[in-house]
Design a protein around this motif. Structure first.
Motif, short mmCIF file in Angstrom:
data_model
loop_
_atom_site.label_atom_id
_atom_site.label_comp_id
_atom_site.label_asym_id
_atom_site.label_seq_id
_atom_site.Cartn_x
_atom_site.Cartn_y
_atom_site.Cartn_z
N ASP A 138 0.85 -1.20 0.00
CA ASP A 138 0.00 0.00 0.00
C ASP A 138 0.88 1.24 0.00
N VAL A 186 -0.21 7.06 5.02
CA VAL A 186 -1.10 6.29 5.88
C VAL A 186 -2.02 7.26 6.60
N CYS A 221 -4.64 2.14 4.18
CA CYS A 221 -4.03 1.85 5.47
C CYS A 221 -4.17 3.02 6.43
N ALA A 232 -4.51 -2.29 7.33
CA ALA A 232 -5.18 -2.13 6.05
C ALA A 232 -6.67 -2.38 6.21
N ALA A 261 2.78 -1.57 4.27
CA ALA A 261 2.46 -0.17 3.94
C ALA A 261 3.74 0.63 3.80
N GLY A 264 3.93 2.80 6.78
CA GLY A 264 3.32 2.28 8.00
C GLY A 264 4.35 2.03 9.09
#
Length: 574
Positions: A138, A186, A221, A232, A261, A264
């Motif tokens: 992501d 994110v 995310c 996610a 991510a 992330g």
């Protein structure tokens, strides 16, 4: 169906990352590049930036759907890595043929957040006989696909750092579901009240310094945990997994996913999905322990003991809720205490609670900063592996068909076991005679063949759950496909006598080991011959359901060679 209360239980936050144990970019990491403004078209990659004039279409064979041909051409561009050109082609298809049935698939592949295809990272065997895991990223734009692919491959590297996964790597298939995100980032994990206040603050700020609240990414995310742990959107995870299964059947059979991510932090896991930031040997193994092995955390940051529903639902293979120290025979790992397995004890503090929950070890991948499972978690993980994978990979000839062999011939029954990295599975053969005496005094085998218990090629994936719900989570009724079959028969040995034949493994040309039973060495008659294969690993102390064992039986007729017809030839005169 999965209940959110259960999901929250399994998604308990991972421990804060030890600065020396991982490679995640936390709040003190390098500055993040600003995302492209929403609505801006991605720039092309290399030679694709300049759009070439469209060549006149070639005539299609009769009966070929021209829209299908356009779709396939755009899909071929994606496979070649020409993502921008493919995106243009899909969008043109949507514009020119808005009512065609292929439009939904074209939107998935040509949207701002897009599915770019699915690729095999590791193929160890047929999907129905392996554990199928997909990885997806992501926050990676079209230009960042090389980085996304690198991270996808690194997921396997860090997972195999745990010695159990390395030993049983041949039991897994891994797939890369390639996704493109429109933006990088994110979303902050805010409550509705916090979100409203942030939006009001943004209205009072200059536009170019507004706090980004909603990034447009493929998996949406969010920093969902109390320490900003990334998570996610499960609906999107299963949407893209379903898209991958349409292109490569089998990649979604078991619905296990590692979602990483771009920006992330740390991770969260459960319900078949392991959410991580940058793949890391500590965080990835930890979250996969939640998602795949159904394990709870072994760290403790909450000073209060669990109360109410929490106190009743925290029981897991590696956690035992009790106000006072339990007796050794009360905890789920009592069998390891009895065996005096090194490193296993009863320690207070687990499932994030400092009091009222007990764990089996001081150090573990399910604790802070660890990357190796404790013995209890390793046993549980291997039992889950064998919920999905039979110790017998292939049996030949087909056990569903009666086998006829000539007495004295070299005919064989062969089992190919699964192949761990450093040890061989064991095998035994049992022979039961089916000969019965008829009225005429002749011997014959019964017409009915014994019921075949071994799940061969047609065992298939686990039963379907409703769309968007995994089949691999510990709290829902869908478990591994093998554990759903009756296994009471394994409490007793197979019928027949144990044979000394066929118990020595032989090495094939491809390096694998197999066991062969020489049926031609048996006297003429009818038999049921059963192969019993098992894994005698020290990782498992207690296997109540006999998951580390499998049997397969054949119905065999051993016959004498036919006698030549007519009188015997006369001896020559001297």
């Amino acid at each position: 169906m999965r209940r959110w209360a259960t999901l929250l239980l399994l998604l308990l936050p991972a421990a804060a990352q030890d600065p020396g144990s991982g490679g995640l970019d936390g709040p003190s990491g390098p500055p993040r590049p600003a995302p492209e403004p929403a609505g801006q078209e991605e720039e092309g990659c290399g030679e694709e930036e300049a759009e070439a004039p469209e060549a006149p279409p070639e005539p299609l064979p009769e009966g070929v759907d021209p829209v299908q041909a356009k779709f396939d051409k755009a899909k071929a561009l994606q496979k070649k890595g020409k993502y921008v050109a493919a995106k243009r082609a899909f969008r043109k298809l949507i514009k020119d043929h808005p009512d065609h049935p292929l439009v939904p698939l074209a939107r998935d592949r040509g949207g701002d957040n897009a599915f770019l295809g699915v690729e095999v990272l590791q193929e160890s065997g047929p999907p129905e006989r392996r554990i199928d895991v997909s990885v997806m990223g992501d926050g990676f734009t079209l230009e960042e696909q090389p980085m996304e692919e690198k991270w996808a491959k690194y997921c396997l590297t860090v997972l195999y750092n745990e010695k159990l996964f390395e030993e049983y790597r041949n039991y897994f298939n891994f797939y890369f579901v390639r996704l493109a995100s429109f933006e990088e980032g994110v979303d902050p994990g805010l409550s509705p009240e916090e979100l409203k206040k942030a939006q009001e603050r943004n209205l009072r700020r200059r536009r170019d310094i507004n706090y980004k609240l909603d990034y447009s990414t493929a998996l949406d995310c969010k920093a969902a945990g109390p320490q900003g742990q990334v998570m996610a959107d499960p609906t999107l995870v299963y949407k893209w997994l379903d898209a991958g299964a349409k292109e490569l059947p089998g990649c979604a059979d078991d619905k296990f996913v590692i979602a990483f991510a771009r920006f992330g932090q740390l991770g969260m896991g459960g319900g078949g999905i392991a959410n991580v930031g940058k793949p890391d040997k500590s965080i990835t193994v930890h979250e996969f322990g939640h998602a795949f092995s159904r394990l709870l955390d072994e760290y403790a940051i909450n000073p209060d003991p669990p109360e109410g529903l929490w106190a009743k639902t925290l029981l897991a293979p590696n956690a035992y809720p009790n106000p006072t120290e339990p007796k050794p025979d009360e905890v789920p790992w009592a069998h390891m205490l009895k065996r005096k397995v090194k490193g296993v004890g009863i320690y207070e503090g687990g499932a994030t609670f400092q009091k009222g929950v007990w764990k089996p070890a001081r150090t573990c991948a399910m604790n802070v900063g660890g990357n190796q499972f404790c013995p209890v978690c390793r046993e549980q993980t291997l039992l889950v592996i064998y919920e999905y994978v039979s110790p017998i990979d292939v049996a030949t000839p087909d056990p569903a068909k009666e086998v006829e062999a000539l007495a004295g011939s070299e005919s064989e029954l062969v089992v190919l076991p699964m192949q761990p990295q450093s040890h061989k599975l064991k095998a035994k053969w049992y022979v039961a005679s089916l000969a019965v005496t008829t009225e005429s005094g002749a011997q014959a085998a019964p017409e009915e063949a014994p019921e075949q218990a071994w799940p061969a090629e047609d065992q298939g994936p686990a039963p379907e759950a409703p769309y968007g719900y995994p089949t691999g989570m510990g709290a829902n009724p869908y478990m591994g496909r093998r554990v759903q079959m009756p296994r009471d028969e394994y409490d007793e040995p197979p019928e027949g006598k144990l044979s000394p034949l066929g118990q020595k493994a032989r090495k094939r040309k491809d390096g694998a080991f197999e066991y062969a039973f020489p049926v031609g060495k048996l006297p003429a008659g009818g038999y049921v011959i059963t192969a019993e294969v098992w894994d005698d690993t020290d990782y498992v102390v207690k296997d109540e359901k006999h998951l580390l064992m499998e049997r397969v039986s054949w119905r065999v007729q051993v016959v004498l060679p036919a006698k030549p017809e007519g009188p015997a030839p006369a001896s020559p005169k001297r």
